[in-house]
Design a protein around this motif. Sequence first.
Motif, PDB file in Angstrom:
ATOM      1  N   UNK A 113       0.835  -1.203   0.000  1.00 15.53           N
ATOM      2  CA  UNK A 113       0.000   0.000   0.000  1.00 15.53           C
ATOM      3  C   UNK A 113       0.867   1.249   0.000  1.00 15.53           C
ATOM      4  N   UNK A 114       1.922   1.224   0.779  1.00 17.79           N
ATOM      5  CA  UNK A 114       2.816   2.387   0.809  1.00 17.79           C
ATOM      6  C   UNK A 114       3.497   2.588  -0.546  1.00 17.79           C
ATOM      7  N   UNK A 115       3.916   1.484  -1.180  1.00 21.79           N
ATOM      8  CA  UNK A 115       4.548   1.568  -2.500  1.00 21.79           C
ATOM      9  C   UNK A 115       3.617   2.219  -3.519  1.00 21.79           C
ATOM     10  N   UNK A 116       2.345   1.790  -3.489  1.00 23.34           N
ATOM     11  CA  UNK A 116       1.409   2.180  -4.539  1.00 23.34           C
ATOM     12  C   UNK A 116       0.783   3.555  -4.278  1.00 23.34           C
ATOM     13  N   UNK A 117       0.499   3.855  -3.026  1.00 20.44           N
ATOM     14  CA  UNK A 117      -0.244   5.079  -2.708  1.00 20.44           C
ATOM     15  C   UNK A 117       0.589   6.155  -2.017  1.00 20.44           C
ATOM     16  N   UNK A 118       1.744   5.774  -1.476  1.00 18.72           N
ATOM     17  CA  UNK A 118       2.535   6.714  -0.698  1.00 18.72           C
ATOM     18  C   UNK A 118       2.020   6.890   0.725  1.00 18.72           C
ATOM     19  N   UNK A 119       0.988   6.162   1.087  1.00 18.50           N
ATOM     20  CA  UNK A 119       0.405   6.277   2.435  1.00 18.50           C
ATOM     21  C   UNK A 119       1.012   5.217   3.346  1.00 18.50           C
TER      22      UNK A 119
END
Length: 358
Positions: A281-287
Amino acid sequence: MRYVDRHDPETRSWVAEAIRLVEADANRSCDTHLHVFPLPAHWGVNLYLKDESVHPTGSLKHRLARSLFLYGLAGGWIGPSTTVVEASSGSTAVSEAYFARLLGLPFIAVMPASTSPEKIALIEFHGGKCHLVDDPGTIYSESRRLAAETGGHFMDQFTYAERATDWRGNNNIAESIFNQMAMEPHPEPAWIVVGAGTGGTSSTIGRYIRYRRHATRLAVVDPEGSAFYPSWCSGDPEVTAPGSIIEGIGRPRVEPSFMPAVIDRMIQVPDARSVAAMRWVREVTGRDVGGSTGTNVAAAVQLIREMREAGERGSVVTLICDGGERYRGTYADDAWLAGRGLDIAPHLAEFRAFLSGS
């Protein structure tokens, strides 16, 4: 005629002001954001992440803590000098410490000694005290003992979570989701995906879906080592389990607030897959999200894959439960994962392939 009058105008006035303060906090916070997760447009399936990490105390449990305080205040259990005690693995205690300080009340969190240092620091930052126990199964008895010893009130989130929130509406999380989805391409979600911790969130959403006559299905995710999934499958409410390493969800026993009848599907997610999804999720959204969000997203991916295979279009909604900054020394630490035998690489590769698929 005889009568006994125990009306205490000073306490009643304090409670009225306390409720105003708690409601004012909600009024300032407004609602949480609903983010679109980037999926290929031609799939015809949309994924949304409702970001509960933006609450003042940084997690989904802010809603629960607010409801529990209002329930305790209106029920006469919390007064101007009450010590508030809670059994919590972290996030609920952080949020309850916040509200206790808002009302000028002492707060004690009873939690497993394995709780992340980041969460302990947050509880103490908000003025709470942490009472750590080596055996997670003793947090309930220890909480009751401390409440009796201090003349305080044991909030008991695991019992009262499902009844402290007005599941019919009143801006609960379910009503919020459907209101925010109103102008989306598929406004009535095919699935809402949430984790099982206290059982309060799934109970609220499940009952709201039925009350409002929505066709939406509720999928509840459970990490390995938790009692909810095997209990739901077998129908045995007495099932026990060792407990989960994914903080905030999963329990060694089936909690009173868990309502199995409102759940359409349960999905058990391996711990390594939860952590991999969290990183993805962090990779894809930056969140930067926490482990329980990873559990949610791992299940949402499975449901989206099924929808695509069946040629279905629609939307899936799940939650960002809290931020990844609380897990720097655990799920975000490769050495910590290796020490527990968790290999996230195959799962991470699978998630990456899922998004790049046609």
